[in-house]
Write a protein that holds these residues in place. Sequence first.
Motif, PDB file in Angstrom:
ATOM      1  N   ASN A   1      -1.437   5.421  -6.821  1.00 53.16           N
ATOM      2  CA  ASN A   1      -2.407   4.898  -7.778  1.00 53.16           C
ATOM      3  C   ASN A   1      -3.617   4.316  -7.167  1.00 53.16           C
ATOM      4  O   ASN A   1      -3.839   3.015  -6.066  1.00 53.16           O
ATOM      5  N   ASP A   2      -5.018   4.604  -7.263  1.00 54.03           N
ATOM      6  CA  ASP A   2      -6.134   4.038  -7.092  1.00 54.03           C
ATOM      7  C   ASP A   2      -6.261   2.536  -7.415  1.00 54.03           C
ATOM      8  O   ASP A   2      -6.454   2.276  -6.465  1.00 54.03           O
ATOM      9  N   ASN A   3      -6.320   2.315  -8.757  1.00 50.87           N
ATOM     10  CA  ASN A   3      -6.449   0.769  -8.989  1.00 50.87           C
ATOM     11  C   ASN A   3      -5.026   0.133  -8.392  1.00 50.87           C
ATOM     12  O   ASN A   3      -5.170  -1.146  -7.905  1.00 50.87           O
ATOM     13  N   LEU A   4      -3.374   0.710  -8.349  1.00 51.53           N
ATOM     14  CA  LEU A   4      -3.148  -0.379  -7.808  1.00 51.53           C
ATOM     15  C   LEU A   4      -3.102  -0.845  -5.720  1.00 51.53           C
ATOM     16  O   LEU A   4      -3.365  -1.701  -5.257  1.00 51.53           O
ATOM     17  N   ALA A   5      -3.500   0.466  -5.242  1.00 50.17           N
ATOM     18  CA  ALA A   5      -4.355   0.055  -3.849  1.00 50.17           C
ATOM     19  C   ALA A   5      -5.345  -0.818  -3.977  1.00 50.17           C
ATOM     20  O   ALA A   5      -5.712  -1.890  -3.247  1.00 50.17           O
ATOM     21  N   GLU A   6      -6.478  -0.619  -5.050  1.00 52.23           N
ATOM     22  CA  GLU A   6      -7.313  -1.971  -4.798  1.00 52.23           C
ATOM     23  C   GLU A   6      -6.463  -3.074  -4.806  1.00 52.23           C
ATOM     24  O   GLU A   6      -6.592  -4.539  -4.772  1.00 52.23           O
ATOM     25  N   ASP A   7      -6.059  -3.695  -5.919  1.00 49.10           N
ATOM     26  CA  ASP A   7      -4.614  -4.335  -6.245  1.00 49.10           C
ATOM     27  C   ASP A   7      -3.481  -4.981  -5.421  1.00 49.10           C
ATOM     28  O   ASP A   7      -4.092  -6.230  -4.685  1.00 49.10           O
ATOM     29  N   ILE A   8      -3.207  -3.931  -3.975  1.00 53.62           N
ATOM     30  CA  ILE A   8      -2.628  -4.420  -3.393  1.00 53.62           C
ATOM     31  C   ILE A   8      -4.110  -5.532  -2.514  1.00 53.62           C
ATOM     32  O   ILE A   8      -3.855  -5.394  -1.697  1.00 53.62           O
TER      33      ILE A   8
ATOM     34  N   THR B   1       0.295   4.345  -1.669  1.00 51.31           N
ATOM     35  CA  THR B   1       0.474   4.095  -3.314  1.00 51.31           C
ATOM     36  C   THR B   1      -0.491   5.771  -3.559  1.00 51.31           C
ATOM     37  O   THR B   1      -1.806   5.516  -2.945  1.00 51.31           O
TER      38      THR B   1
ATOM     39  N   CYS C   1       2.264  -1.209   2.989  1.00 52.38           N
ATOM     40  CA  CYS C   1       2.844   0.362   1.650  1.00 52.38           C
ATOM     41  C   CYS C   1       0.621   0.756   0.858  1.00 52.38           C
ATOM     42  O   CYS C   1       0.488   1.386  -0.041  1.00 52.38           O
ATOM     43  N   TYR C   2       0.207  -0.499   1.594  1.00 55.95           N
ATOM     44  CA  TYR C   2      -1.652   0.374   0.823  1.00 55.95           C
ATOM     45  C   TYR C   2      -1.658   1.620   0.594  1.00 55.95           C
ATOM     46  O   TYR C   2      -2.418   2.502  -0.031  1.00 55.95           O
TER      47      TYR C   2
END
Length: 85
Positions: free
Chosen positions: A68-75, A66, A62-63
């Motif tokens: 959204n860059d912030n979501l990618a980092e959260d993942i 996505t 899923c990385y």
Amino acid sequence: MVPIRLRYARKRAKLTQARLGTLAGIDINLARSRICQYELGVHRPTFEMVCKFAEILNLPECYFYTINDNLAEDIIELYYDKYCN
């Protein structure tokens, strides 16, 4: 797939384009150029190829999808907290 995700993950893993490509099963003569095309968004890898990249780079599939860059980092953070510690 979001092309910049592949480039970032590859560099984070300290792999060259050629090395990532050959580890993923791409012919050694085409590996560097194929990964370059994926990273630039010229061509899109199949889902199966993204799964190979995810396995090699130790990231969830899923990385790579996505936007959204912030979501990618959260993942990444969540994945490492859960599966790599």
